[in-house]
Design a protein around this motif. Structure first.
Motif, short mmCIF file in Angstrom:
data_model
loop_
_atom_site.label_atom_id
_atom_site.label_comp_id
_atom_site.label_asym_id
_atom_site.label_seq_id
_atom_site.Cartn_x
_atom_site.Cartn_y
_atom_site.Cartn_z
N GLU A 83 -6.53 7.55 2.49
CA GLU A 83 -6.55 8.28 1.22
C GLU A 83 -5.14 8.35 0.62
O GLU A 83 -4.96 8.31 -0.60
N LYS A 84 -4.14 8.45 1.50
CA LYS A 84 -2.74 8.45 1.01
C LYS A 84 -2.46 7.16 0.24
O LYS A 84 -1.82 7.19 -0.83
N ALA A 85 -2.94 6.05 0.78
CA ALA A 85 -2.68 4.77 0.12
C ALA A 85 -3.30 4.72 -1.28
O ALA A 85 -2.74 4.08 -2.20
N ARG A 86 -4.43 5.41 -1.51
CA ARG A 86 -5.09 5.44 -2.82
C ARG A 86 -4.20 6.04 -3.89
O ARG A 86 -4.25 5.63 -5.06
N PHE A 87 -3.37 6.99 -3.49
CA PHE A 87 -2.57 7.72 -4.48
C PHE A 87 -1.07 7.40 -4.42
O PHE A 87 -0.40 7.41 -5.45
N LEU A 88 -0.54 7.12 -3.20
CA LEU A 88 0.90 6.94 -3.08
C LEU A 88 1.30 5.55 -2.60
O LEU A 88 2.50 5.28 -2.48
N GLY A 89 0.32 4.70 -2.27
CA GLY A 89 0.64 3.37 -1.80
C GLY A 89 1.18 2.48 -2.92
O GLY A 89 1.33 2.90 -4.08
N LYS A 90 1.47 1.21 -2.56
CA LYS A 90 2.02 0.27 -3.54
C LYS A 90 1.06 0.03 -4.70
O LYS A 90 1.49 -0.25 -5.83
N ALA A 91 -0.22 0.15 -4.39
CA ALA A 91 -1.23 -0.03 -5.45
C ALA A 91 -1.90 1.30 -5.78
O ALA A 91 -2.97 1.34 -6.40
N GLY A 92 -1.29 2.41 -5.39
CA GLY A 92 -1.85 3.71 -5.62
C GLY A 92 -1.79 4.15 -7.07
O GLY A 92 -1.05 3.58 -7.90
N ALA A 93 -2.60 5.16 -7.41
CA ALA A 93 -2.73 5.61 -8.80
C ALA A 93 -1.40 6.06 -9.38
O ALA A 93 -1.03 5.68 -10.52
N LEU A 94 -0.64 6.84 -8.67
CA LEU A 94 0.64 7.34 -9.20
C LEU A 94 1.68 6.23 -9.27
O LEU A 94 2.51 6.19 -10.20
N THR A 95 1.64 5.31 -8.31
CA THR A 95 2.59 4.19 -8.35
C THR A 95 2.31 3.31 -9.56
O THR A 95 3.24 2.84 -10.25
N LYS A 96 1.02 3.11 -9.85
CA LYS A 96 0.66 2.32 -11.03
C LYS A 96 1.15 2.98 -12.31
O LYS A 96 1.62 2.31 -13.23
N LEU A 97 1.02 4.30 -12.37
CA LEU A 97 1.48 4.99 -13.57
C LEU A 97 2.97 4.82 -13.79
O LEU A 97 3.43 4.63 -14.92
N LEU A 98 3.75 4.90 -12.71
CA LEU A 98 5.20 4.71 -12.86
C LEU A 98 5.51 3.30 -13.34
O LEU A 98 6.41 3.09 -14.17
N LYS A 99 4.79 2.32 -12.78
CA LYS A 99 5.03 0.93 -13.19
C LYS A 99 4.58 0.64 -14.62
O LYS A 99 5.05 -0.30 -15.26
N SER A 100 3.63 1.49 -15.11
CA SER A 100 3.07 1.24 -16.45
C SER A 100 3.96 1.73 -17.59
O SER A 100 3.67 1.48 -18.76
N LEU A 101 5.00 2.48 -17.21
CA LEU A 101 5.89 2.96 -18.27
C LEU A 101 6.60 1.78 -18.90
O LEU A 101 7.35 1.05 -18.26
N SER A 102 6.39 1.57 -20.18
CA SER A 102 6.94 0.42 -20.89
C SER A 102 8.43 0.58 -21.12
O SER A 102 8.91 1.68 -21.43
N LYS A 103 9.13 -0.51 -20.87
CA LYS A 103 10.57 -0.49 -21.11
C LYS A 103 10.89 -0.39 -22.61
O LYS A 103 12.03 -0.15 -22.98
#
Length: 341
Positions: free
Chosen positions: A29-49
Motif C-alpha cells: 500500500e505504501k508503494a501505491r502512494f509513495l513509491g516511484k509510481a505512487g500517486a503523490l510522486t506522480k503529482l510532484l512529477k506533473s508540475l509543469s516547468k
C-alpha cells in the motif's frame, strides 16, 4: 490539481494503511502512494516547468505536506505491527515470577573450623589472646629454641617437610611441625605476663585414621611470676568442660616427656557416663615451660615461670562430633559435611 484531490489521496492512504492485515500488505500500500509510481510522486512529477515559479513552489509545498501526512500514517501502522509482535513474543516467553526461584546452596563453616572458633571463644572468655604466626619456620624456632638441638632424638618424632630455601644460618626452612615456635616468637616480642593461645596448621610426614600430613593444632602459653601446675590443671579442665558442654568429665594428668616442658604430662579424659565412660582418651600434652625454653625466650628464670599445652584441634573435633576417622574431614564429601550445618 486542487486541495480536494490531495485530501482524498491522504484519506485513501490512511484508510489503506489502517486496513492492512500484515506488514507485506502495508508495504504494498505504501508503494501505491509513495513509491516511484505512487500517486503523490506522480503529482510532484506533473508540475509543469512552464508554471510560474511562485505557483510551482506553492503547489509543491501542498504536495509535500500531504506526503508528510501519509508518512506519519505509514509509520504509525508500522509501529503498531512492531508492538503487536513484541507483545506476542513477551507473552510466549513470559516467566511466571510467582513461582519459587532456583535456590542457591548456602555454605557453612567446615566442622574443623567450627571447632577452631569454639576453642578461640572459650579461651577468650578465660582471658587468653589469640595469636597467629608463620607456617614456614626456621630450624632454630621449630626445634632448637624448644630444647631440641641437632641430633636430639625428639626430632625423629616430628619428621617434616623441608624447603629448598635456607635461613641465615644456612639451614633449610621447613613446614612447622607444631605451633610451639610461635610461643618463643611471641615471648621474644612481648613482655610478661603472657597469656595466649596459638591455633594454626602444622605438618608432619604421617598419615592414618587419626593422623594427617597436614593437621590443625592449638597451643596455649601462660607465663607470669607465680604460675604453677595447679593453674594448668584448672585452666585445661575448665576448657574441656566448656568445650564438651558437660561437667561429668574426668581429667587425668599422666607423667610423660616433652623436650620443651619439665615436668611434662599427657592429659587424658573420660566421661562419667556414655559410650566412652570405660576408657581414657588421650587429648593433649602439657607441662611447665622448660628452663631452657624460657632462656631462649629471653626471660629471667628467677622471675618468671609458666605452663604450656598443645592439643590436636582435629582430634578435638573428632571427639566433639563423634567421628572415628580423621580423613573424612578432608575427603570433601558433601554428604558427610552437611551433617554439621
Amino acid at each position: 490539481m486542487g486541495s480536494l484531490d490531495l485530501k482524498r489521496i491522504v484519506t485513501d492512504a490512511q484508510r489503506a494503511f489502517a486496513n492492512a492485515a500484515d506488514t507485506v500488505t502495508l508495504e504494498n500500500e505504501k508503494a501505491r502512494f509513495l513509491g516511484k509510481a505512487g500517486a503523490l510522486t506522480k503529482l510532484l512529477k506533473s508540475l509543469s516547468k512552464q508554471l510560474e515559479p511562485e505557483i510551482r513552489k506553492s503547489e509543491g509545498a501542498l504536495i509535500n505536506a500531504a506526503k508528510q501526512k501519509v508518512k506519519i500514517a505509514l509509520n504509525a501502522r508500522r509501529q503498531a505491527f512492531a508492538d503487536a509482535l513484541m507483545n506476542q513474543r513477551l507473552e510466549e516467553e513470559a516467566v511466571d515470577v510467582t513461582l519459587p526461584g532456583r535456590c542457591s546452596g548456602i555454605g557453612s563453616l567446615h566442622p574443623v573450623m567450627q571447632t577452631w572458633e569454639r576453642i578461640e571463644q572459650i579461651f577468650n572468655s578465660m582471658g587468653f589472646d589469640v595469636v597467629d604466626g608463620p607456617e614456614i619456620e626456621t630450624d632454630w624456632y621449630n626445634f632448637t629454641a624448644l630444647n631440641s638441638p641437632e641430633n636430639h632424638p625428639a626430632r625423629s618424632m616430628q619428621d617434616t617437610f623441608y624447603l629448598d630455601v635456607k635461613d641465615e644460618q644456612g639451614k633449610a626452612l621447613l613446614l612447622r611441625t607444631h605451633t610451639s615456635p610461635m610461643q618463643v616468637r611471641y615471648a621474644r616480642m612481648k613482655n610478661p605476663p603472657i597469656k595466649s593461645i596459638f591455633p594454626g596448621r602444622a605438618y608432619r610426614v604421617d598419615s592414618s585414621s587419626t593422623h594427617s600430613p597436614m593437621f590443625n593444632q592449638v597451643e596455649g602459653l601462660w607465663i607470669d611470676k607465680n604460675i604453677s601446675f595447679a593453674d594448668l590443671k584448672g585452666v585445661y579442665t575448665d576448657f574441656l568442660k566448656n568445650f564438651f558442654g558437660r561437667n561429668d568429665i574426668l581429667v587425668r594428668f599422666r607423667p610423660s616427656y616433652f623436650p620443651f616442658t619439665e615436668p611434662s604430662a599427657e592429659i587424658d579424659i573420660r566421661f562419667e557416663y556414655g559410650r566412652n565412660a570405660r576408657r581414657w582418651l588421650e587429648i593433649s600434652g602439657a607441662g611447665q615451660v622448660h628452663p631452657n625454653v624460657l632462656r631462649n625466650m629471653g626471660l629471667d628464670l628467677k622471675r618468671y615461670i609458666g605452663f604450656a599445652f598443645g592439643s590436636g584441634l582435629d582430634r578435638l573435633a573428632m571427639l566433639l562430633y563423634g567421628v572415628d576417622d580423621l580423613r573424612t574431614f578432608f575427603d570433601g564429601d558433601l554428604r558427610f559435611l552437611r551433617q554439621f550445618i
